[in-house]
Design an enzyme around this catalytic site. Structure first.
Site, short mmCIF file in Angstrom:
data_model
loop_
_atom_site.label_atom_id
_atom_site.label_comp_id
_atom_site.label_asym_id
_atom_site.label_seq_id
_atom_site.Cartn_x
_atom_site.Cartn_y
_atom_site.Cartn_z
N HIS A 152 5.23 -0.44 16.22
CA HIS A 152 6.25 -0.22 16.98
C HIS A 152 6.15 0.99 17.95
CE1 HIS A 152 8.42 -3.98 15.85
NE2 HIS A 152 7.57 -3.66 14.82
N HIS A 227 8.44 -9.17 6.06
CA HIS A 227 7.14 -8.81 5.53
C HIS A 227 7.42 -8.11 4.02
CE1 HIS A 227 7.20 -5.71 8.42
NE2 HIS A 227 6.94 -6.24 9.38
N ARG A 238 11.69 5.35 -10.71
CA ARG A 238 13.06 6.15 -10.75
C ARG A 238 13.66 5.90 -9.49
NH1 ARG A 238 9.84 10.70 -12.78
NH2 ARG A 238 10.35 11.04 -15.21
N ASP A 259 -2.97 -12.93 3.73
CA ASP A 259 -4.32 -12.97 4.44
C ASP A 259 -5.21 -11.90 3.77
OD1 ASP A 259 -3.01 -10.33 4.78
OD2 ASP A 259 -3.60 -10.25 7.05
N ASP A 285 3.24 -13.32 10.95
CA ASP A 285 3.10 -12.09 11.55
C ASP A 285 1.95 -12.01 12.71
OD1 ASP A 285 4.23 -9.87 12.39
OD2 ASP A 285 3.25 -8.53 10.55
N GLY A 321 0.32 -6.30 12.65
CA GLY A 321 0.39 -7.91 12.75
C GLY A 321 -0.79 -8.24 12.10
#
Length: 400
Positions: A152, A227, A238, A259, A285, A321
Site C-alpha cells: 500500500h 490475512h 512476552r 499458496d 488476496d 497479494g
C-alpha cells in the site's frame, strides 16, 4: 419454483454436505437452485469419474467429488484485470477468471488510494453488486498502519476517522461488506463500532496492534483477521501481539492465504488447530496475475513484478497479494496440508458465506440454495464449475 420445471440430477460422486460426505451421492438442480427431489423424467448425469482414472488423492477409492462453490471474501483481481482500477468490463473479466477456478461468489477488494477516488470506485463496484456479478466490496486501506503497509502506498495512508470510514461505506450504496483497519490508530475503535452498527465487517489487518489493543477492538465489534500472520507483528512469548488474541477469540474468523508463499504449513496447521475449521476463511488476496501469468502489473498506484507466480513490489520487494485461485488452495489444503475435505469445504465456502450474510443462498449444497458447485477429481483437480445452475466449466468436456 415451478412444479413443471425440469430437473437435472448429478449422480455418482462423493457429495460434501453440512452433515458429512455422502458416497455415491446426488445433487438435484432445478433452474438456478438446488432441489430436494427430482421430477419424473429428470436428466441424470453421471459425475462419478468412472473411467477417468482412479487417481491417488485423499479420496479413498478414487472417484469425483461435488463440493459447494467457493466463496472468496478477499480478492483484488485476476485474468490480467484489476478490481482496483479499470472499467466494469475489466472487472468482469477478472470475475470470470475466478469463476473458472471454482469461485462462484466473490467480494471485490480495493487497495489504498485517494479517498475521493475510492468513493468513485465504490460506485462502479456497487453497480456490479446490484447486478449480482460480485457479492460486495471490501475496502483494504487506506486506514492502515504505515509500519505494516505491505503493498500500500504510504503517503496515501490515513488514520481511521469514523467520518471518512462512513464516507466510503455510504459511497458503496449498501454494497460494503468489509473494511480492513489498523484498529490501534486514532479513531480505530470508534470506526469499528460504526461499521458494526451498519452491519459491515470490521477486519483487523495491516496492524501493529498489541495483544490488549486487539482484544479491545474485538470487544468493540471486530470479527475478522485480515490475512492472519501477514502484515502484523509475529507471536512473541512476552508480547503475544494480535495473532494470539485473534486466534483465541471465538468471535473472530481468521483469513488464511494458502499458496505456499504467504504461510509456512505449520502456521496454517496452528490456525486450524487453535481456531478450528469453523473460524477459518481461506482467501486468495489475488491480484491481476491470478490465472494469467508472470509479468509487470499494478496494484493500485504501485508496480508489481510477478515471477514464478509470486507477486512482489518492484520497489522494495514486499509481497503484493497473490496469484492464487481457490481451486489451488483447496487442493493444497487437502493434499499438502492433509486437512479433512469437510474442514476445507467449511473454510472455503460455508464460513465466508456466513460472514457475508449469504449463507441462506450459497455456501453449502442444500435444497433452496443457488446451484453453485464445483466438481473435483480424485486428485482434487477442478473438473467442473456450475454457477446458478449453468455450467461455467463442464465436467463432460476436455479442459485444456
Amino acid at each position: 419454483m415451478s412444479g413443471s420445471a425440469h430437473s437435472t440430477v448429478l449422480s455418482g460422486a462423493k457429495v460434501v454436505l453440512p452433515t458429512g460426505i455422502v458416497a455415491g451421492g446426488r445433487v438435484i438442480v432445478e433452474g438456478d437452485r438446488i432441489a430436494g427431489s427430482a421430477h419424473e423424467g429428470a436428466t441424470v448425469l453421471d459425475v462419478s469419474g468412472s473411467g477417468a482414472g482412479s487417481g491417488s488423492g485423499a479420496g479413498a477409492g478414487g472417484g469425483y467429488w461435488i463440493v459447494p462453490g467457493f466463496v472468496d471474501m478477499h480478492n483484488h483481481g485476476g485474468g490480467g484485470a484489476s478490481f482496483t482500477s479499470g472499467t466494469a468490463e475489466e472487472v468482469l473479466k477478472g470475475v470470470r477468471t475466478h469463476r473458472e477456478h471454482g469461485t462462484t461468489t466473490l467480494v471485490a477488494s480495493t487497495v489504498t488510494g485517494e479517498l475521493d477516488e475510492l468513493a468513485r470506485r465504490a460506485g462502479l463496484l456497487a453497480e456490479l453488486t446490484q447486478q449480482g456479478e460480485i457479492a460486495g466490496i471490501h475496502f483494504e486501506g487506506p486506514f492502515i498502519n504505515p509500519c505494516r503497509k505491505g503493498a500500500h502506498k504510504e503517503d496515501l495512508l490515513r488514520d481511521p476517522d469514523p467520518a471518512e470510514v462512513r464516507k466510503l461505506v455510504d459511497a458503496a450504496h449498501g454494497s460494503t461488506r468489509m473494511v480492513t483497519l489498523a484498529t490501534e490508530l486514532p479513531g480505530g475503535l470508534d470506526s469499528v463500532r460504526l461499521l458494526a452498527e451498519h452491519g459491515v465487517i470490521a477486519a483487523i489487518g495491516h496492524t501493529d496492534s498489541t495483544y490488549d489493543q486487539t482484544r479491545q477492538a474485538i470487544d468493540a465489534g471486530a470479527t475478522v483477521a485480515t490475512h492472519l500472520y501477514n502484515a502484523m507483528p509475529g507471536l512473541e512469548h512476552r508480547a503475544p501481539g494480535p495473532i494470539a488474541a485473534l486466534l483465541e477469540d471465538e468471535r473472530v474468523t481468521v483469513e488464511l492465504i494458502n499458496d505456499g508463499t504467504h504461510l509456512h504449513p505449520a502456521m496454517l496447521e496452528l490456525a486450524f488447530h487453535h481456531a478450528g475449521a469453523h473460524r477459518v476463511a481461506l482467501i486468495t488476496d489475488a491480484m491481476d496475475a491470478a490465472g494469467f501469468g508472470d509479468g509487470i502489473y499494478h496494484l493500485g498506484p504501485l508496480e508489481v513484478e510477478v515471477k514464478q507466480g509470486v507477486a512482489r513490489l518492484a520497489e522494495g520487494g514486499s509481497i503484493a497479494g497473490s496469484t492464487l485461485t481457490l481451486d489451488t488452495a483447496f487442493k493444497r489444503s487437502v493434499t499438502v496440508d492433509r486437512l479433512p475435505v469437510e474442514s476445507v469445504v467449511q473454510a472455503i465456502s460455508a464460513n465466508p458465506a456466513k460472514l457475508l450474510g449469504l449463507y441462506g443462498e450459497v455456501g453449502s449444497l442444500e435444497p433452496g440454495k443457488y446451484a453453485d458447485l464445483v466438481v473435483l477429481d480424485a486428485d482434487f483437480e477442478l473438473k467442473g464449475v456450475m454457477r446458478r445452475g449453468e455450467w461455467i466449466v463442464s465436467p463432460f468436456e476436455a479442459r485444456r
